[in-house]
Design a protein around this motif. Structure first.
Motif, PDB file in Angstrom:
ATOM      1  N   TRP A  20       0.892  -1.161   0.031  1.00 31.51           N
ATOM      2  CA  TRP A  20      -0.144   0.036  -0.078  1.00 31.51           C
ATOM      3  C   TRP A  20       0.848   1.221  -0.026  1.00 31.51           C
ATOM      4  CZ3 TRP A  20      -0.090   4.077   3.734  1.00 31.51           C
ATOM      5  CH2 TRP A  20      -1.193   4.817   3.498  1.00 31.51           C
ATOM      6  N   GLY A  21       2.045   1.351   0.751  1.00 32.28           N
ATOM      7  CA  GLY A  21       2.694   2.279   0.680  1.00 32.28           C
ATOM      8  C   GLY A  21       3.646   2.502  -0.387  1.00 32.28           C
ATOM      9  N   ALA A  22       3.931   1.564  -1.186  1.00 31.41           N
ATOM     10  CA  ALA A  22       4.462   1.536  -2.518  1.00 31.41           C
ATOM     11  C   ALA A  22       3.371   2.278  -3.531  1.00 31.41           C
ATOM     12  CB  ALA A  22       4.713   0.152  -3.003  1.00 31.41           C
ATOM     13  N   SER A  23       2.293   1.929  -3.422  1.00 32.40           N
ATOM     14  CA  SER A  23       1.194   2.553  -4.185  1.00 32.40           C
ATOM     15  C   SER A  23       1.087   4.042  -4.198  1.00 32.40           C
ATOM     16  CB  SER A  23      -0.262   1.756  -4.214  1.00 32.40           C
ATOM     17  OG  SER A  23      -0.866   2.078  -2.902  1.00 32.40           O
ATOM     18  N   ILE A  24       0.946   4.221  -2.760  1.00 33.54           N
ATOM     19  CA  ILE A  24       1.045   5.861  -2.588  1.00 33.54           C
ATOM     20  C   ILE A  24       2.170   6.687  -2.839  1.00 33.54           C
ATOM     21  CG2 ILE A  24       1.240   7.323  -0.596  1.00 33.54           C
ATOM     22  CD1 ILE A  24      -1.679   5.876  -0.904  1.00 33.54           C
ATOM     23  N   THR A  25       3.431   6.140  -2.784  1.00 30.23           N
ATOM     24  CA  THR A  25       4.746   6.397  -3.401  1.00 30.23           C
ATOM     25  C   THR A  25       4.644   6.772  -4.778  1.00 30.23           C
ATOM     26  OG1 THR A  25       5.924   5.464  -1.589  1.00 30.23           O
ATOM     27  CG2 THR A  25       7.188   6.310  -3.577  1.00 30.23           C
ATOM     28  N   ALA A  26       4.150   5.827  -5.555  1.00 31.46           N
ATOM     29  CA  ALA A  26       3.766   6.038  -7.045  1.00 31.46           C
ATOM     30  C   ALA A  26       2.911   7.015  -7.296  1.00 31.46           C
ATOM     31  CB  ALA A  26       3.312   4.780  -7.607  1.00 31.46           C
ATOM     32  N   PHE A  27       2.036   6.976  -6.656  1.00 35.10           N
ATOM     33  CA  PHE A  27       0.897   8.345  -6.864  1.00 35.10           C
ATOM     34  C   PHE A  27       1.726   9.813  -6.647  1.00 35.10           C
ATOM     35  CE2 PHE A  27      -2.074  11.346  -4.813  1.00 35.10           C
ATOM     36  CZ  PHE A  27      -3.027  11.428  -5.792  1.00 35.10           C
ATOM     37  N   GLU A  28       2.431   9.641  -5.520  1.00 34.84           N
ATOM     38  CA  GLU A  28       2.984  11.138  -5.179  1.00 34.84           C
ATOM     39  C   GLU A  28       4.045  11.269  -6.484  1.00 34.84           C
ATOM     40  OE1 GLU A  28       2.759  13.476  -2.946  1.00 34.84           O
ATOM     41  OE2 GLU A  28       1.165  12.326  -1.971  1.00 34.84           O
ATOM     42  N   ALA A  29       4.503  10.303  -7.068  1.00 30.62           N
ATOM     43  CA  ALA A  29       5.745  10.511  -8.019  1.00 30.62           C
ATOM     44  C   ALA A  29       5.141  10.922  -9.246  1.00 30.62           C
ATOM     45  CB  ALA A  29       6.461   9.351  -7.966  1.00 30.62           C
ATOM     46  N   VAL A  30       4.068  10.366  -9.787  1.00 31.96           N
ATOM     47  CA  VAL A  30       3.638  10.669 -10.867  1.00 31.96           C
ATOM     48  C   VAL A  30       2.107  10.848 -11.130  1.00 31.96           C
ATOM     49  CG1 VAL A  30       5.349   9.763 -12.257  1.00 31.96           C
ATOM     50  CG2 VAL A  30       3.368   8.174 -11.814  1.00 31.96           C
ATOM     51  N   GLU A  82      18.699  -1.158   5.147  1.00 26.45           N
ATOM     52  CA  GLU A  82      18.445  -1.287   3.846  1.00 26.45           C
ATOM     53  C   GLU A  82      17.325  -2.485   3.593  1.00 26.45           C
ATOM     54  OE1 GLU A  82      20.642  -2.393  -0.385  1.00 26.45           O
ATOM     55  OE2 GLU A  82      21.846  -2.123   1.500  1.00 26.45           O
ATOM     56  N   ASP A  83      17.368  -3.551   4.392  1.00 24.62           N
ATOM     57  CA  ASP A  83      16.510  -4.678   4.160  1.00 24.62           C
ATOM     58  C   ASP A  83      15.048  -4.153   4.490  1.00 24.62           C
ATOM     59  OD1 ASP A  83      18.324  -6.248   3.416  1.00 24.62           O
ATOM     60  OD2 ASP A  83      18.613  -7.418   5.302  1.00 24.62           O
ATOM     61  N   GLN A  84      14.891  -3.024   5.350  1.00 28.44           N
ATOM     62  CA  GLN A  84      13.748  -2.598   5.925  1.00 28.44           C
ATOM     63  C   GLN A  84      12.818  -1.722   4.645  1.00 28.44           C
ATOM     64  OE1 GLN A  84      12.414  -3.321   9.129  1.00 28.44           O
ATOM     65  NE2 GLN A  84      10.353  -2.543   8.153  1.00 28.44           N
ATOM     66  N   THR A  85      13.917  -1.135   4.045  1.00 29.62           N
ATOM     67  CA  THR A  85      13.363  -0.120   3.045  1.00 29.62           C
ATOM     68  C   THR A  85      12.932  -1.063   1.554  1.00 29.62           C
ATOM     69  OG1 THR A  85      15.626   0.016   2.033  1.00 29.62           O
ATOM     70  CG2 THR A  85      14.830   1.723   3.543  1.00 29.62           C
ATOM     71  N   ASP A  86      13.371  -2.286   1.634  1.00 30.35           N
ATOM     72  CA  ASP A  86      12.998  -3.346   0.609  1.00 30.35           C
ATOM     73  C   ASP A  86      11.448  -3.362   0.562  1.00 30.35           C
ATOM     74  OD1 ASP A  86      15.431  -3.162  -0.563  1.00 30.35           O
ATOM     75  OD2 ASP A  86      16.233  -5.052   0.216  1.00 30.35           O
ATOM     76  N   ASN A  87      11.043  -3.494   1.863  1.00 26.67           N
ATOM     77  CA  ASN A  87       9.605  -3.979   2.255  1.00 26.67           C
ATOM     78  C   ASN A  87       8.614  -3.131   1.268  1.00 26.67           C
ATOM     79  OD1 ASN A  87      10.423  -5.709   3.990  1.00 26.67           O
ATOM     80  ND2 ASN A  87       9.733  -4.224   5.719  1.00 26.67           N
ATOM     81  N   VAL A  88       8.923  -1.806   0.961  1.00 26.44           N
ATOM     82  CA  VAL A  88       8.325  -0.820   0.161  1.00 26.44           C
ATOM     83  C   VAL A  88       8.896  -0.739  -1.209  1.00 26.44           C
ATOM     84  CG1 VAL A  88       7.608   1.510  -0.266  1.00 26.44           C
ATOM     85  CG2 VAL A  88       7.194   0.381   2.123  1.00 26.44           C
ATOM     86  N   TYR A  89      10.452  -0.761  -1.327  1.00 23.62           N
ATOM     87  CA  TYR A  89      11.205  -0.289  -2.274  1.00 23.62           C
ATOM     88  C   TYR A  89      10.858  -1.638  -3.480  1.00 23.62           C
ATOM     89  CZ  TYR A  89      14.787   1.561  -5.549  1.00 23.62           C
ATOM     90  OH  TYR A  89      15.474   2.130  -6.323  1.00 23.62           O
ATOM     91  N   ARG A  90      10.963  -2.635  -3.053  1.00 23.99           N
ATOM     92  CA  ARG A  90      10.597  -3.899  -4.069  1.00 23.99           C
ATOM     93  C   ARG A  90       9.116  -4.079  -4.580  1.00 23.99           C
ATOM     94  NH1 ARG A  90      13.764  -9.018  -1.111  1.00 23.99           N
ATOM     95  NH2 ARG A  90      16.102  -8.102  -1.539  1.00 23.99           N
ATOM     96  N   PRO A  91       8.120  -3.983  -3.738  1.00 25.78           N
ATOM     97  CA  PRO A  91       6.782  -3.679  -4.502  1.00 25.78           C
ATOM     98  C   PRO A  91       6.763  -2.651  -5.461  1.00 25.78           C
ATOM     99  CG  PRO A  91       6.420  -4.550  -2.174  1.00 25.78           C
ATOM    100  CD  PRO A  91       8.076  -4.032  -2.294  1.00 25.78           C
ATOM    101  N   LEU A  92       7.338  -1.540  -5.306  1.00 27.04           N
ATOM    102  CA  LEU A  92       7.329  -0.469  -6.111  1.00 27.04           C
ATOM    103  C   LEU A  92       8.132  -0.813  -7.359  1.00 27.04           C
ATOM    104  CD1 LEU A  92       6.775   2.505  -6.483  1.00 27.04           C
ATOM    105  CD2 LEU A  92       8.670   3.171  -5.432  1.00 27.04           C
ATOM    106  N   GLN A  93       9.361  -1.454  -7.294  1.00 31.92           N
ATOM    107  CA  GLN A  93      10.016  -1.548  -8.367  1.00 31.92           C
ATOM    108  C   GLN A  93       9.052  -2.483  -9.452  1.00 31.92           C
ATOM    109  OE1 GLN A  93      13.442  -3.417  -6.563  1.00 31.92           O
ATOM    110  NE2 GLN A  93      14.656  -1.820  -7.364  1.00 31.92           N
ATOM    111  N   GLU A  94       8.321  -3.498  -8.764  1.00 27.57           N
ATOM    112  CA  GLU A  94       7.605  -4.439  -9.894  1.00 27.57           C
ATOM    113  C   GLU A  94       6.322  -3.789 -10.272  1.00 27.57           C
ATOM    114  OE1 GLU A  94       8.249  -7.736 -10.611  1.00 27.57           O
ATOM    115  OE2 GLU A  94      10.004  -6.963  -9.702  1.00 27.57           O
TER     116      GLU A  94
END
Length: 330
Positions: A20-30, A82-94
Motif C-alpha cells: 500500500w505504501g508503494a502505491s502511495i509513493t507511485a501516486f506522489e511520484a507521477v 536497507e532490508d527494511q526499505t526493501d519492504n516498500v522499495y521492491r513492490p514499487l519496482q515491480e
C-alpha cells in the motif's frame, strides 16, 4: 493546505501495509497529487494529457478536489536498515516494471528515476546528513524502531525528521504493537478508555445489537428467553432420505455389497432417537418458530453426521472408496 500533515497506518503483519505504501509513493511520484482547485462538475482528468498511455480518465463531480501531477518529485523511503526499505522499495519496482508506470518511471541501480530528473531513494542515513536536502514526499516504514545506529534515537515519529528538508506531509506505516521511539507518543488504551470498534467482513459481524435501541425496535428485533425445561412440542418428520447400510459378501471369488437390513433398521432407529432428543432441548423452541424452520435440514444433517461418527464408517472410509452408504464389514 493540510489540516493533518502526518498519517499513521498501523496493522498486523502480512496485511499489505508495505505494498500500500508503494502505491502511495507511485501516486506522489507521477499521479495527480497536487491540489488544483475545486471542480464545478464535468472537468476531466486524463492520464494521456500527462504522458501516460494507460487510457484512464476521471470525470469530476461538483465540489470534488481536482489534482495535477507534480512537475518534479523528490521522494525518500525511510527505514532503519536497507532490508527494511526493501519492504516498500521492491513492490514499487515491480509495479513500475509490470505496467504503464514504466513509461514515466525507470528503475535504476539504487534509485528510481521520475520525470524531469526527479528520483525516489531508499535511505537509512542519519538525519543530520539530510540538512538542506528538501524533498517533496517521504514514507517512513517502522518508525517505532528508529534509534541508535541510524542517529534518530529519541526522535518523535510524528515530528519533522531528517532535517529541514523533510516534507510537510508524510505517512508512517507500522506493524501492530510497534511503539514509537519517543515515549511522549505512547498511549495507554486502559488509561484513555479507548473503545475499539468491532466488526468486519464476516456474516453478522459487528457489535451486538441493542434490544432497546430505536433501530432494533424498527427492525422488530427482540430477545426471547428459552425455557430451561425444553421444547414440549412434537418433533417434525425427519426430512432426509433413509440411509442404507451395506455389507460385503463373497461368492465364487467375487466380492460384492448387499443391503444389511438389520443394520439399516438400527441406524434408522438411532437417527430417530437422536432427532427426537434434539427437538426436546430448549433451543428447539427457537427452531420451531416459523422464521427459523429453514434450519430443519441443517439439524437433520447434524443428526446424520453424529450417527456416522458413532459407527465404524469414518475408519472404513480411510481405507475404502466412499460409496455414499454406510458400510458394514462382514
Amino acid at each position: 493546505m493540510f489540516a493533518n500533515r502526518r498519517g499513521l497506518v498501523v496493522g498486523p503483519q502480512k496485511t499489505g501495509k508495505s505494498p500500500w505504501g508503494a502505491s502511495i509513493t507511485a501516486f506522489e511520484a507521477v499521479g495527480p497529487c497536487i491540489f488544483a482547485g475545486w471542480a464545478e462538475g464535468g472537468e476531466v482528468y486524463r492520464c494521456e494529457d500527462h504522458g501516460c498511455s494507460c487510457g484512464w480518465s476521471y470525470v469530476y463531480e461538483p465540489g470534488e478536489p481536482m489534482g495535477i501531477p507534480r512537475p518534479m518529485s523528490t521522494i525518500q523511503l525511510l527505514a532503519t536498515a536497507e532490508d527494511q526499505t526493501d519492504n516498500v522499495y521492491r513492490p514499487l519496482q515491480e509495479m513500475i516494471r509490470r505496467g504503464p508506470l514504466s513509461e514515466q518511471m525507470k528503475v535504476r541501480e539504487g534509485f528510481i528515476r521520475t520525470p524531469n530528473n526527479g528520483r525516489i531513494d531508499p535511505i537509512t542515513s542519519a538525519p543530520n546528513s539530510k540538512l538542506g536536502n528538501p524533498i517533496h514526499f517521504a514514507l517512513a516504514d517502522e518508525s517505532g524502531l528508529y534509534g541508535g545506529e541510524n542517529g534518530a534515537e529519541g526522535s518523535n515519529p510524528f515530528a519533522p525528521r531528517f532535517g529541514k528538508g523533510f516534507p510537510k506531509f508524510s505517512p508512517d506505516i507500522r506493524r501492530l504493537g510497534a511503539m514509537p521511539a519517543d515515549p511522549r507518543c505512547w498511549r495507554d488504551a486502559n488509561l484513555e478508555l479507548i473503545t475499539m470498534t468491532s466488526g468486519g467482513r464476516r456474516n453478522r459481524s459487528g457489535p451486538k445489537a441493542d434490544e432497546e435501541s430505536g433501530r432494533s425496535d424498527r427492525r422488530g428485533y427482540s430477545l426471547t428467553a428459552l425455557p430451561a425445561e425444553g421444547y414440549d412440542g412434537a418433533a417434525p418428520e425427519f426430512p432426509l432420505m433413509p440411509r442404507r447400510v451395506l455389507r460385503w459378501e463373497h461368492e465364487d471369488k467375487r466380492r460384492f455389497q448387499v443391503v444389511d437390513d438389520e443394520m439399516t433398521a438400527l441406524v434408522a432407529d438411532r437417527e430417530q432417537a437422536l432427532w427426537e432428543w434434539a427437538w426436546s432441548t430448549p433451543q428447539a423452541c427457537a427452531w420451531s418458530m416459523p422464521s427459523e424452520m429453514w434450519r430443519i435440514h441443517t439439524i437433520a444433517m447434524w443428526v446424520r453426521t453424529f450417527v456416522i461418527c458413532e459407527s465404524d464408517e469414518p475408519r472404513l472410509l480411510t481405507s475404502r472408496p466412499c460409496t455414499g452408504s454406510l458400510i458394514r464389514s462382514g
